[in-house]
Design a protein around this motif. Structure first.
Motif, short mmCIF file in Angstrom:
data_model
loop_
_atom_site.label_atom_id
_atom_site.label_comp_id
_atom_site.label_asym_id
_atom_site.label_seq_id
_atom_site.Cartn_x
_atom_site.Cartn_y
_atom_site.Cartn_z
N VAL A 120 -41.22 2.70 43.08
CA VAL A 120 -42.48 2.72 43.83
C VAL A 120 -42.65 4.08 44.52
O VAL A 120 -43.73 4.68 44.48
CB VAL A 120 -42.54 1.57 44.86
CG1 VAL A 120 -43.72 1.73 45.81
CG2 VAL A 120 -42.62 0.23 44.14
N ARG A 121 -41.55 4.57 45.12
CA ARG A 121 -41.61 5.88 45.79
C ARG A 121 -41.97 6.98 44.80
O ARG A 121 -42.80 7.84 45.07
CB ARG A 121 -40.26 6.21 46.44
CG ARG A 121 -40.24 5.97 47.96
CD ARG A 121 -39.11 6.71 48.67
NE ARG A 121 -37.81 6.59 48.00
CZ ARG A 121 -37.01 5.53 48.13
NH1 ARG A 121 -37.38 4.50 48.88
NH2 ARG A 121 -35.85 5.50 47.50
N ALA A 122 -41.34 6.93 43.61
CA ALA A 122 -41.60 7.97 42.59
C ALA A 122 -43.06 7.91 42.16
O ALA A 122 -43.73 8.94 42.04
CB ALA A 122 -40.66 7.75 41.40
N LEU A 123 -43.56 6.70 41.96
CA LEU A 123 -44.95 6.53 41.52
C LEU A 123 -45.90 7.04 42.59
O LEU A 123 -46.87 7.77 42.30
CB LEU A 123 -45.19 5.04 41.24
CG LEU A 123 -46.47 4.66 40.51
CD1 LEU A 123 -46.53 5.34 39.15
CD2 LEU A 123 -46.52 3.14 40.33
N THR A 168 -49.73 10.94 44.60
CA THR A 168 -50.13 11.78 45.74
C THR A 168 -50.24 13.24 45.30
O THR A 168 -51.23 13.92 45.60
CB THR A 168 -49.11 11.64 46.89
OG1 THR A 168 -48.95 10.26 47.20
CG2 THR A 168 -49.58 12.37 48.14
N GLN A 169 -49.22 13.71 44.55
CA GLN A 169 -49.22 15.10 44.10
C GLN A 169 -50.42 15.41 43.22
O GLN A 169 -50.98 16.49 43.26
CB GLN A 169 -47.92 15.42 43.35
CG GLN A 169 -46.74 15.64 44.29
CD GLN A 169 -45.42 15.79 43.55
OE1 GLN A 169 -45.36 15.64 42.33
NE2 GLN A 169 -44.36 16.08 44.30
N GLY A 182 -53.18 14.12 43.55
CA GLY A 182 -54.41 13.97 44.34
C GLY A 182 -55.17 12.69 44.04
O GLY A 182 -56.36 12.58 44.35
N LEU A 183 -54.50 11.71 43.41
CA LEU A 183 -55.19 10.47 43.03
C LEU A 183 -55.21 9.44 44.17
O LEU A 183 -56.09 8.59 44.22
CB LEU A 183 -54.53 9.86 41.79
CG LEU A 183 -54.65 10.72 40.53
CD1 LEU A 183 -53.82 10.13 39.40
CD2 LEU A 183 -56.11 10.83 40.09
N VAL A 184 -54.22 9.52 45.04
CA VAL A 184 -54.24 8.62 46.20
C VAL A 184 -53.92 9.43 47.46
O VAL A 184 -53.31 10.49 47.39
CB VAL A 184 -53.21 7.46 46.08
CG1 VAL A 184 -53.47 6.61 44.87
CG2 VAL A 184 -51.79 7.99 46.09
N ASP A 185 -54.34 8.86 48.58
CA ASP A 185 -54.09 9.48 49.87
C ASP A 185 -53.02 8.63 50.57
O ASP A 185 -53.24 7.44 50.83
CB ASP A 185 -55.42 9.48 50.65
CG ASP A 185 -55.26 10.03 52.07
OD1 ASP A 185 -54.12 10.29 52.49
OD2 ASP A 185 -56.30 10.16 52.75
N ALA A 186 -51.86 9.20 50.83
CA ALA A 186 -50.75 8.43 51.41
C ALA A 186 -51.16 7.77 52.73
O ALA A 186 -50.77 6.64 53.02
CB ALA A 186 -49.54 9.34 51.63
#
Ligand SMILES: [Co+2]
Length: 190
Positions: free
Chosen positions: A5-8, A13-14, A16-20
């Motif tokens: 989950v962390r890797a995904l 995030t890298q 730019g598809l989701v905002d943490a």
């Protein structure tokens, strides 16, 4: 699983598809702000207000939304009212569809294959394992949730609660009683 989950999340995030920060807000909302207390308020209102109960029976989505409970995984709701001769039980045999807006996040057992398969094959046996032994003549109706429609069980109002406020009544409504794997608590438990 946690590492995956962390890797995904890192990759998304890298790219730019989701905002943490947005994910944190959503997780916090469902872990801390939305939970079975919402559903308990719906049930307590239905116990106290016959017109509301009628509305909940006919259009649960609107009746629940009128209390401010709507949104993700609660867009289309149906209420299943327990009666003296019929007990309702909710499952998602396919995956883990659950009414987040009124019950929060599903318990682990709700998502587990044994519950999902056995709730429909042997509901009476599953309920007994939850400590709920129903009379042999009580019918059990099992509702299979889908991504389109989710269910809220309305347990029977416990005897001895005449004149109680909605707030006090809500204290008797457990999460499991709204899934159907339990009953509302007896007044002594409040
Ligand atoms: Co599902």
């Amino acid at each position: 699983m946690a590492a995956r989950v962390r890797a995904l999340e890192t990759i998304l995030t890298q790219k730019g598809l989701v905002d943490a920060a947005a994910i944190d807000v959503i997780v916090d909302t469902y872990e801390h702000k939305i939970g079975p207390r919402n559903g308990a308020r719906v049930v307590a209102k239905a116990w106290s207000d016959p017109a509301y109960a009628d509305w909940l029976r006919k259009d649960a989505t609107a009746a629940i939304a009128s209390l401010g409970f709507t949104g993700r995984q609660g867009e289309h709701m149906q209420a299943a009212f327990n009666t003296p001769d019929t007990h309702n039980l909710v499952v998602c045999t396919l995956c883990s569809c659950y009414p987040w807006a009124v019950l929060g996040l599903p318990p682990v057992w709700y998502k587990a294959p044994p519950y999902r398969s056995r709730a429909v094959i042997d509901p009476r046996g599953v309920l007994a394992e939850f400590g709920l032994t129903l009379a042999a003549e009580t019918k059990i109706r099992v509702w299979d949730s889908t991504a389109e429609l989710r269910y809220l069980v309305v347990p029977e109002r416990p005897a001895g609660t005449e004149g109680w406020s909605e707030e006090k009544l809500a204290g008797l409504v457990t999460r499991d009683s709204m899934i159907g794997t339990g009953l509302a608590l007896a007044p002594e438990a409040a």
